[in-house]
Scaffold this active site. Sequence first.
Site, PDB file in Angstrom:
ATOM      1  N   THR A   1       0.853  -1.190   0.000  1.00 26.37           N
ATOM      2  CA  THR A   1       0.000   0.000   0.000  1.00 26.37           C
ATOM      3  C   THR A   1       0.888   1.239   0.000  1.00 26.37           C
ATOM      4  OG1 THR A   1      -1.644  -1.234   1.241  1.00 26.37           O
ATOM      5  CG2 THR A   1      -1.838   1.170   1.289  1.00 26.37           C
TER       6      THR A   1
ATOM      7  N   GLU B   1      -3.101  -5.024  -3.068  1.00 25.21           N
ATOM      8  CA  GLU B   1      -3.632  -6.270  -2.523  1.00 25.21           C
ATOM      9  C   GLU B   1      -4.649  -5.932  -1.435  1.00 25.21           C
ATOM     10  OE1 GLU B   1      -3.243  -9.464  -3.485  1.00 25.21           O
ATOM     11  OE2 GLU B   1      -4.810  -9.627  -1.990  1.00 25.21           O
TER      12      GLU B   1
ATOM     13  N   CYS C   1      -2.775  -2.137   9.232  1.00 22.78           N
ATOM     14  CA  CYS C   1      -3.211  -1.408   8.032  1.00 22.78           C
ATOM     15  C   CYS C   1      -4.078  -0.190   8.317  1.00 22.78           C
ATOM     16  CB  CYS C   1      -3.949  -2.354   7.094  1.00 22.78           C
ATOM     17  SG  CYS C   1      -2.873  -3.613   6.423  1.00 22.78           S
TER      18      CYS C   1
ATOM     19  N   LYS D   1      -2.590   3.021  10.074  1.00 20.45           N
ATOM     20  CA  LYS D   1      -1.544   3.701   9.288  1.00 20.45           C
ATOM     21  C   LYS D   1      -2.094   4.207   7.953  1.00 20.45           C
ATOM     22  CE  LYS D   1       0.901   0.104   6.760  1.00 20.45           C
ATOM     23  NZ  LYS D   1       0.505   0.397   5.390  1.00 20.45           N
TER      24      LYS D   1
ATOM     25  N   LYS E   1      -6.738   1.785  -3.342  1.00 18.44           N
ATOM     26  CA  LYS E   1      -6.413   1.026  -2.131  1.00 18.44           C
ATOM     27  C   LYS E   1      -6.642   1.868  -0.871  1.00 18.44           C
ATOM     28  CE  LYS E   1      -4.706  -1.802   0.773  1.00 18.44           C
ATOM     29  NZ  LYS E   1      -4.674  -3.182   1.052  1.00 18.44           N
TER      30      LYS E   1
ATOM     31  N   ARG F   1       0.212  -6.143  16.151  1.00 17.43           N
ATOM     32  CA  ARG F   1       0.619  -4.780  15.806  1.00 17.43           C
ATOM     33  C   ARG F   1      -0.581  -3.837  15.896  1.00 17.43           C
ATOM     34  NH1 ARG F   1       3.267  -5.652  10.117  1.00 17.43           N
ATOM     35  NH2 ARG F   1       1.685  -7.278  10.100  1.00 17.43           N
TER      36      ARG F   1
ATOM     37  N   ASN G   1      -9.586   1.217   2.095  1.00 19.41           N
ATOM     38  CA  ASN G   1      -9.310   1.030   3.523  1.00 19.41           C
ATOM     39  C   ASN G   1      -9.927   2.146   4.364  1.00 19.41           C
ATOM     40  OD1 ASN G   1      -8.021  -1.371   3.283  1.00 19.41           O
ATOM     41  ND2 ASN G   1      -6.003  -0.674   3.891  1.00 19.41           N
TER      42      ASN G   1
ATOM     43  N   LEU H   1      -6.076  -8.363   0.700  1.00 18.11           N
ATOM     44  CA  LEU H   1      -6.292  -9.490   1.616  1.00 18.11           C
ATOM     45  C   LEU H   1      -6.387  -9.033   3.065  1.00 18.11           C
ATOM     46  CD1 LEU H   1      -3.347 -10.075   3.101  1.00 18.11           C
ATOM     47  CD2 LEU H   1      -2.866 -11.196   0.939  1.00 18.11           C
TER      48      LEU H   1
HETATM   49  C1  UDX Z   1      -7.522  -4.564   6.285  1.00 17.61           C
HETATM   50  C2  UDX Z   1      -8.432  -4.575   5.057  1.00 17.61           C
HETATM   51  O1  UDX Z   1      -9.681  -5.187   5.394  1.00 17.61           O
HETATM   52  C3  UDX Z   1      -7.771  -5.318   3.888  1.00 17.61           C
HETATM   53  O2  UDX Z   1      -8.583  -5.227   2.736  1.00 17.61           O
HETATM   54  C4  UDX Z   1      -6.422  -4.666   3.609  1.00 17.61           C
HETATM   55  O3  UDX Z   1      -5.755  -5.365   2.568  1.00 17.61           O
HETATM   56  C5  UDX Z   1      -5.560  -4.652   4.866  1.00 17.61           C
HETATM   57  O4  UDX Z   1      -6.263  -3.997   5.923  1.00 17.61           O
HETATM   58  P1  UDX Z   1      -6.830  -6.346   8.182  1.00 17.61           P
HETATM   59  O5  UDX Z   1      -6.007  -5.252   8.780  1.00 17.61           O
HETATM   60  O6  UDX Z   1      -6.242  -7.695   8.023  1.00 17.61           O
HETATM   61  O7  UDX Z   1      -7.343  -5.925   6.709  1.00 17.61           O
HETATM   62  O8  UDX Z   1      -8.125  -6.523   9.115  1.00 17.61           O
HETATM   63  P2  UDX Z   1      -9.679  -6.169   9.041  1.00 17.61           P
HETATM   64  O9  UDX Z   1     -10.443  -7.419   9.045  1.00 17.61           O
HETATM   65  O10 UDX Z   1      -9.996  -5.191   7.994  1.00 17.61           O
HETATM   66  O11 UDX Z   1      -9.864  -5.466  10.472  1.00 17.61           O
HETATM   67  C6  UDX Z   1      -9.165  -4.281  10.818  1.00 17.61           C
HETATM   68  C7  UDX Z   1      -9.550  -3.834  12.208  1.00 17.61           C
HETATM   69  O12 UDX Z   1     -10.897  -3.387  12.241  1.00 17.61           O
HETATM   70  C8  UDX Z   1      -9.449  -4.927  13.279  1.00 17.61           C
HETATM   71  O13 UDX Z   1      -8.943  -4.372  14.459  1.00 17.61           O
HETATM   72  C9  UDX Z   1     -10.888  -5.372  13.460  1.00 17.61           C
HETATM   73  O14 UDX Z   1     -11.127  -5.926  14.722  1.00 17.61           O
HETATM   74  C10 UDX Z   1     -11.608  -4.040  13.283  1.00 17.61           C
HETATM   75  N1  UDX Z   1     -13.016  -4.190  12.860  1.00 17.61           N
HETATM   76  C11 UDX Z   1     -13.313  -4.767  11.664  1.00 17.61           C
HETATM   77  C12 UDX Z   1     -14.030  -3.679  13.660  1.00 17.61           C
HETATM   78  O15 UDX Z   1     -13.773  -3.139  14.739  1.00 17.61           O
HETATM   79  N2  UDX Z   1     -15.312  -3.795  13.225  1.00 17.61           N
HETATM   80  C13 UDX Z   1     -15.651  -4.359  12.036  1.00 17.61           C
HETATM   81  O16 UDX Z   1     -16.848  -4.391  11.714  1.00 17.61           O
HETATM   82  C14 UDX Z   1     -14.614  -4.867  11.236  1.00 17.61           C
END
Ligand code: UDX
Length: 451
Positions: free
Chosen positions: A121, A151, A260, A263, A204, A328, A208, A153
Site C-alpha cells: 500500500t 492487494e 493497516c 496507518k 487502495k 501490531r 481502507n 487481503l
Molecule cells: C484490512 C483490510 O480489510 C484489507 O482489505 C487490507 O488489505 C488490509 O487492511 P486487516 O487489517 O487484516 O485488513 O483486518 P480487518 O479485518 O480489515 O480489520 C481491521 C480492524 O478493524 C481490526 O482491528 C478489526 O477488529 C476491526 N473491525 C473490523 C471492527 O472493529 N469492526 C468491524 O466491523 C470490522
Amino acid sequence: MNVCVIGTGYVGLIATAVFADWGNNVVGVDIDKEKIDMIKQGKMPIYEPGLAEVVEKNVKEGRLTFTTNIGDGIRDAEIVFICVGTPQDDTGAADLSYVWGAAEEIGKNLNGYKIIVTKSTVPVGTNEKVAMIVKDNLKKDIPFDVASNPEFLKEGSSVEDMRHPDRTILGSNSQKAIDTLKQLYAHLNTPVVECNLRTAEMIKYASNAFLATKISFINEIAQICERAGADVSVVADGMGLDKRIGRAFLYPSIGYGGSCFPKDVAALYRTSTDQAYDFKLLRGVMEVNERQKEYYLDNIVGELGKNLDGKVIACLGLSFKANTDDVRKSVALTVIQRLRGLGAALRVYDPKGTDNSKDHLGDANIYYASDSYDAVEGADALCILTEWKEFQELDFGKVKELMKGNYVFDGRNLLDINTIQDLGFTYFAIGRPTNGTKKISSKFTRSVLLS
Ligand code: UDX
C-alpha cells in the site's frame, strides 16, 4: 509465468504461495536471512490459516523457492512484485524506505525487460518514483514497465482472500504491462479495473479508509444506541440488509487496530493535507476510533474505580482481531497497558497472540494464562478484547464459579446478553441495552443535561 516477489511479510508470503499454487514459478526474496531459513525449513514466520500447507505443497512440487539474493530472485522473472512493508513514520505519512530500497536493488540487478509491480500500500505518486529509482540504478539501458496492483487481503483469511478477490486493480501507463498482468489473473474471472498508476494507488487507500469509516460510523451509532436504549447489533442487521450499505464492517468494537487501518487512514489524511485539503471526515474517523477505547476504559473505571491496585482483571484476546497472531497496533494491548497503569494485576490469554504480546507487554503485573479458564481464575472483572470464536463458546457458568467478581466488559459484543445476565454477571456491551450499560448511559445523560 515466472514471478519474483520481494518481501515475505503478510502480503508477500501469501502472494508467493498463491501465485505458485496457480501454476507459476515463483521466487520469494527477503533480506532477512533468518526468516528465509525458517520458511525454507517449512516454518511460517506468521500464523495464517492454510498458509503452511500451500507453501509446503508448492515447494515440494518445485514451483516455489526462496532466496536472500535479489539478483538470483529476479533473473528469470517476467514480473517482479514489490511487497515490502510501508510502516507509519513519525509524521503519520507512510515510510517508503523499503520500497525505495527494493526499487534500487531491482534497478541494479535488472537483466532484461520486466514488469515491476507494487502490491504494497503506497501513496499516490509512489510508483512514478519507483520507475525513476529503477532507471537511475540501471547498469545499461534496459526497458521495463511499472504497474500498481494493490492487494486487499485480510489477515486471518488472507490465503482465501487472495484466491478469491472481489476485484483486481491494474494500474499502469503501459498497456503491455496491464495485458501481461491480466494473464496472471485470467483464471479468476473477477472484475478487472484498468487505470493509471495514481488511480490504482488511490483505490487502495480509499477502500481502507471507507471501511474504517464504516467502523467508526457504527461505533458512533453504538454510543447513541447505548444512551437511547436501542440495540446496535440489530440496528446493524437492519441497516446491512440494504444492499447499498451491506452488513460487513458494521461490528462495533473497542476501535479498529492492526497494521493497516490506523496507518493507512493516517497516511491518506496526510496525503490530503499535502494536497492542501483538509479531509474532515477522515479526521473524525480517527478521533472516534481513539475515543472508542476511552469509553471502554471509562466503563471499567466507572465500576471498579480509578485506582485498580489490588484488582485482578482477566483479559481474553491480545491479537488485533481473531484468527491471527498479529498484535501490531492491537487495541487490546493498549487497553491492557492502560489498566496496568492504573494498578490492576492482569491475567491474559489469546489462542495465538501470546508470544508476540510478550515482546510488547513484558511480564510486569501480567500473568500469561494457559487458557481462558486459567485467565479468569480469581478475577474481579473479565474484559473481552478480541472476537475469537472460542471465547463465545466458553462455559460461562464455569467462568462465574472461577471468578471472584461478576463484571464482564465485552469489547466485541461477543456474548449473548440473556445468558450472561441470567448467570448473575453485570454485563457491559457496546451499544446494547444490558444491566451494565444502562447505568453508564444514565450517568452520561445526567452529566450532559447538567452541563
Ligand atoms: C484490512 C483490510 O480489510 C484489507 O482489505 C487490507 O488489505 C488490509 O487492511 P486487516 O487489517 O487484516 O485488513 O483486518 P480487518 O479485518 O480489515 O480489520 C481491521 C480492524 O478493524 C481490526 O482491528 C478489526 O477488529 C476491526 N473491525 C473490523 C471492527 O472493529 N469492526 C468491524 O466491523 C470490522
